[in-house]
Design an enzyme around this catalytic site. Structure first.
Site, short mmCIF file in Angstrom:
data_model
loop_
_atom_site.label_atom_id
_atom_site.label_comp_id
_atom_site.label_asym_id
_atom_site.label_seq_id
_atom_site.Cartn_x
_atom_site.Cartn_y
_atom_site.Cartn_z
N GLU A 1 0.87 -1.18 0.00
CA GLU A 1 0.00 0.00 0.00
C GLU A 1 0.90 1.23 0.00
O GLU A 1 1.91 1.27 0.72
CB GLU A 1 -0.91 0.02 1.23
CG GLU A 1 -1.74 1.28 1.37
CD GLU A 1 -2.55 1.31 2.67
OE1 GLU A 1 -3.01 0.23 3.12
OE2 GLU A 1 -2.71 2.40 3.25
N GLU B 1 -1.71 11.41 4.09
CA GLU B 1 -2.86 11.29 4.98
C GLU B 1 -2.66 12.24 6.14
O GLU B 1 -1.55 12.57 6.52
CB GLU B 1 -3.08 9.85 5.46
CG GLU B 1 -1.92 9.19 6.12
CD GLU B 1 -2.23 7.71 6.45
OE1 GLU B 1 -3.42 7.33 6.48
OE2 GLU B 1 -1.27 6.95 6.65
#
Length: 437
Positions: free
Chosen positions: A249, A254
């Site tokens: 991933e 974020e």
């Protein structure tokens, strides 16, 4: 310097002293004092400025030969510092190549989202993080307006939160997952479980734009609001090396919507991470996780470009331009060696290396990945730490979503001004030599 002596003191004339009665003497003294002129004003000292060069400076006559090192040593230090800085810059420049790219997708959102490229996820599963949002495909939560793609979280239907209700996304065929837990949620007023208390959006390019090595740039303004979790990230099209995180991933960006005072970092900080490991209990993300703080501002007050450059030899994320790197990971050895994983898991089952057999140091980041943009809310994986800044739920509680909903009068007002993520543009390029480029 001069002194002036009064005339009384220079006089050599003798004085006559006579003895008389006390009365007549006193009278004469008083009369003489009254008739005498006032005493002359005396000046005792005059100072003059000393002229330049009149003071002797013997310390200049003879110099200490060691004094020259006071100048030489700092100059040597500055020179060595410049050399070291140049070597570091040179090494960084040489480690990043200028590849040739083919355009895969580019949009400034002057038109509605293309169904051939974008998929609007409709799910309740929280992507494995126990998030509190139900992602929808409605114009309430995801829409294009004024040249912006907007992902906006809103409150859930209040009736579904307060009465027994089954939210089954498979009934109308809208659920975009094959997993039952991603498609069904229940409100049970007896045990305190509720459906997802928030509606939000997650869009992906899985069906229309993926790359194996290349570059991605997303120009966006992040949301501001307590317990919001915006992200720009990538997932593999296929789980070639096994379920998450074995196939990798890539988190380009974020953040959290809480303000700068939030201890874990609010909307003034973004982080970038790679996730990889043989199973979910052994995720090597902490080996390559970096944070970047905004300078005297937040990422919610303006637009920034969140970028990724990815090749067979390295991967790095950046903000606004390639010189502002956040995370840099060099593919210089197998990821199994990078992770230093234990020989077995908690159940004493041997952990198997899923990557080294390929012979590529970039494995598992050597497959096609697609782009994801979303605004998540809350969650039970520790992204928001228990007991910090009035967090209104506990991760391990079965009533976590219920407790979060009951605190909506605290957190929902913080979303009102700018509680959505706005995306101005998305650009995706494929590195030449792969995927037909």
């Amino acid at each position: 310097m001069s002194f002036i002596i009064g005339p009384d003191e220079t006089s050599n004339s003798p004085r006559d002293f006579s003895i008389a009665s006390n009365a007549s003497s006193t009278s004469r003294d008083v009369a003489a004092a009254a008739a005498a002129p006032p005493p002359q004003q005396r000046t005792f000292f005059h100072s003059r400025r000393i002229k330049k060069g009149e003071i002797e400076r013997p310390w200049l006559d003879k110099k200490d030969p060691r004094e020259k090192w006071v100048t030489i040593l700092p100059l040597i230090g500055i020179f060595l510092g410049l050399v070291a800085s140049g070597l570091i810059i040179y090494d960084g420049v040489m480690s990043v190549q200028n590849h040739v790219y083919c355009p895969v997708y580019e949009s400034d959102f002057s038109r509605p989202l293309s169904d051939k490229v974008w998929t609007k996820d409709v799910q309740v599963g929280g992507f494995g993080n126990g998030q509190f949002e139900q992602t929808t495909n409605t114009d309430e939560n995801v829409f294009v307006k004024d040249g912006m793609l907007v992902l906006k979280p809103t409150l859930q239907n209040e009736e579904w939160m307060t009465t027994n209700h089954v939210l089954n996304l498979t009934l109308d065929g809208t659920c975009t997952s094959n997993s039952w837990k991603d498609c069904v949620a229940v409100t049970n007023t007896t045990n305190g479980t509720v459906v997802n208390p928030v509606r939000s959006a997650r869009v992906t390019t899985k069906g229309g734009a993926s790359i194996k090595y290349g570059r991605v740039e997303v120009e966006a303004k992040l949301p501001a609001g307590d317990w919001l979790w915006p992200a720009i990230w990538m997932m593999p099209v296929k789980n070639t090396y096994g379920p998450w995180p074995a196939s990798g991933e890539i988190d380009i960006m974020e953040s959290r919507g809480n303000n700068y005072s939030y201890p874990q970092g609010g909307n003034n900080i973004i982080s970038s991470t790679l996730h990889w490991g043989p199973d979910s209990a052994n995720d090597g993300w902490w080996h390559n996780n970096k944070k970047q703080e905004a300078f005297h501002t937040t990422y919610s007050t303006g637009f920034h470009t969140y970028g990724l450059e990815w090749s067979e030899k390295y991967i790095y994320s950046y903000i606004d331009n390639r010189l502002m790197q956040v995370l840099y990971t060099n593919f210089d050895k197998p990821f199994w060696k990078k992770g230093k994983f234990p020989p077995a898991d908690a159940e004493r089952t041997r952990l198997i290396d899923p990557w080294s057999q390929t012979g590529h140091f970039s494995t598992p980041f050597d497959q096609d990945f697609y782009l994801i943009l979303n605004v998540a809310v809350g969650g039970s994986n520790g992204w928001f730490e228990d007991g910090v800044k009035g967090k209104p739920w506990v991760d391990d509680s079965p009533r976590a979503k219920h407790d979060f909903w009951n605190a909506r009068e605290q957190w929902y007002p913080t979303w009102q001004e700018s509680g959505q993520m706005e995306i101005r543009s998305v650009k995706i390029w494929q590195q030449k030599g792969y995927n037909g480029c």
